[in-house]
Write an enzyme that holds these catalytic residues in place. Structure first.
Site, PDB file in Angstrom:
ATOM      1  N   ASP A  72       0.847  -1.187   0.000  1.00 22.14           N
ATOM      2  CA  ASP A  72       0.000   0.000   0.000  1.00 22.14           C
ATOM      3  C   ASP A  72       0.887   1.242   0.000  1.00 22.14           C
ATOM      4  OD1 ASP A  72      -1.728   2.177   0.782  1.00 22.14           O
ATOM      5  OD2 ASP A  72      -3.163   0.682   1.488  1.00 22.14           O
ATOM      6  N   ASP A  90       4.236   0.315  -8.107  1.00 21.66           N
ATOM      7  CA  ASP A  90       3.803   1.018  -9.312  1.00 21.66           C
ATOM      8  C   ASP A  90       3.481   2.476  -9.009  1.00 21.66           C
ATOM      9  OD1 ASP A  90       1.624   0.275  -7.763  1.00 21.66           O
ATOM     10  OD2 ASP A  90       0.263   0.101  -9.455  1.00 21.66           O
ATOM     11  N   LYS A 134      -0.837  -9.831 -14.302  1.00 14.64           N
ATOM     12  CA  LYS A 134      -1.818  -9.284 -15.236  1.00 14.64           C
ATOM     13  C   LYS A 134      -2.038  -7.802 -14.979  1.00 14.64           C
ATOM     14  CE  LYS A 134      -4.419 -13.541 -16.107  1.00 14.64           C
ATOM     15  NZ  LYS A 134      -5.748 -14.207 -15.994  1.00 14.64           N
ATOM     16  N   PHE A 135      -2.068  -7.433 -13.710  1.00 11.92           N
ATOM     17  CA  PHE A 135      -2.214  -6.025 -13.333  1.00 11.92           C
ATOM     18  C   PHE A 135      -1.065  -5.195 -13.911  1.00 11.92           C
ATOM     19  CE2 PHE A 135      -0.806  -2.755 -10.308  1.00 11.92           C
ATOM     20  CZ  PHE A 135      -1.934  -1.960 -10.241  1.00 11.92           C
ATOM     21  N   GLU A 136       0.143  -5.747 -13.818  1.00 10.64           N
ATOM     22  CA  GLU A 136       1.325  -5.051 -14.313  1.00 10.64           C
ATOM     23  C   GLU A 136       1.315  -4.968 -15.835  1.00 10.64           C
ATOM     24  OE1 GLU A 136       6.152  -5.268 -13.479  1.00 10.64           O
ATOM     25  OE2 GLU A 136       4.767  -6.683 -12.532  1.00 10.64           O
TER      26      GLU A 136
END
Length: 240
Positions: free
Chosen positions: A145, A181, A219-221
């Site tokens: 986070d 990210d 997949k998010f990346e």
């Protein structure tokens, strides 16, 4: 790592960071039948409890091998992929989100893994009470986070004291690998770790490293790359 939020605490409760602040609120969520089944079937073999105290890795895994520990493995896909890709290493994952634990065990069971164990507990307490000093070859903290508001930066898990607690657990030559990210958090982690005694930045430019092969592309990346979003990896080696 699964997104997390911190308990609301008074300023007096917020120090010292390692024993008072948690970087999450434990959210039970709703388990699927498959996740519950995996927990019921796999926990006796793959589950670790905080109350076990200091772990003997050779006893836990039935062999002597390098041990990698990941804090906050989310739904566990990447952790399972890494354990499958590096069978010569043993992996321990820590996660407080029960559906994530169930999902990880589901994946691990399907992959037939024998080199993965998991905690469902606060990582700070696990590190303090269950992991021997100088015992880990790699520590992983992926997409924690970011607590992007400046007034919440004190709640970020990467802090000077935390870096030293991790260093105690790493072997000399062991690596603390982070990924985020959020550029601001990347810069913040770089600042904290660059000032931390006993570490060496593995970046040739003393900033970030290319994503190493051992960290799977999520997949998010992949979606973020398509949208032009950045991801920053940092790797710091314990030198003493």
């Amino acid at each position: 790592m699964t997104d997390s939020t911190s308990d609301q605490q008074s300023p007096e409760q917020e120090a010292p960071y390692l024993r008072k602040i948690r970087s999450f609120v434990k959210r039970e969520g709703r388990l699927t039948k498959g996740q519950q089944k995996a927990i019921d079937e796999c926990w006796p073999k793959m589950g670790l409890e905080h109350q076990q105290g200091l772990l003997d890795f050779s006893q836990i895994f039935g062999r002597s091998a390098p041990v990698v520990l990941e804090i906050g493995f989310g739904m566990g896909k990447s952790l399972v992929a890494m354990a499958a890709a590096e069978p010569d290493k043993d992996f321990i994952g820590i996660e407080v989100h029960r559906p994530g634990v169930g999902a990880c065990l589901t994946e691990a069971q399907a992959a037939g893994l024998t080199n993965l164990r998991v905690f469902e507990h606060d990582a700070v307490e696990v590190l303090a009470d269950c992991i021997a000093d100088n015992s880990l070859s790699r520590m992983q903290l992926f997409f924690p986070d970011p607590w992007h508001k400046k007034r919440h930066h004190k709640r970020r898990i990467v802090q000077a004291d935390f870096a030293q607690k991790l260093r105690q657990k790493l072997q000399v030559g062991g690596v603390f690998h982070m990924a985020t990210d959020w550029q601001n958090y990347a810069e913040y982690m770089l600042e904290v770790m660059s000032a931390a005694p006993g570490y060496k930045n593995l970046s040739v430019d003393n900033d970030y490293v290319p994503r190493p092969e051992h960290r799977p592309l999520t997949k998010f990346e992949q979606r973020g790359h398509r949208l032009g979003h950045g991801v920053w990896d940092l790797m710091f080696e314990k030198i003493n």
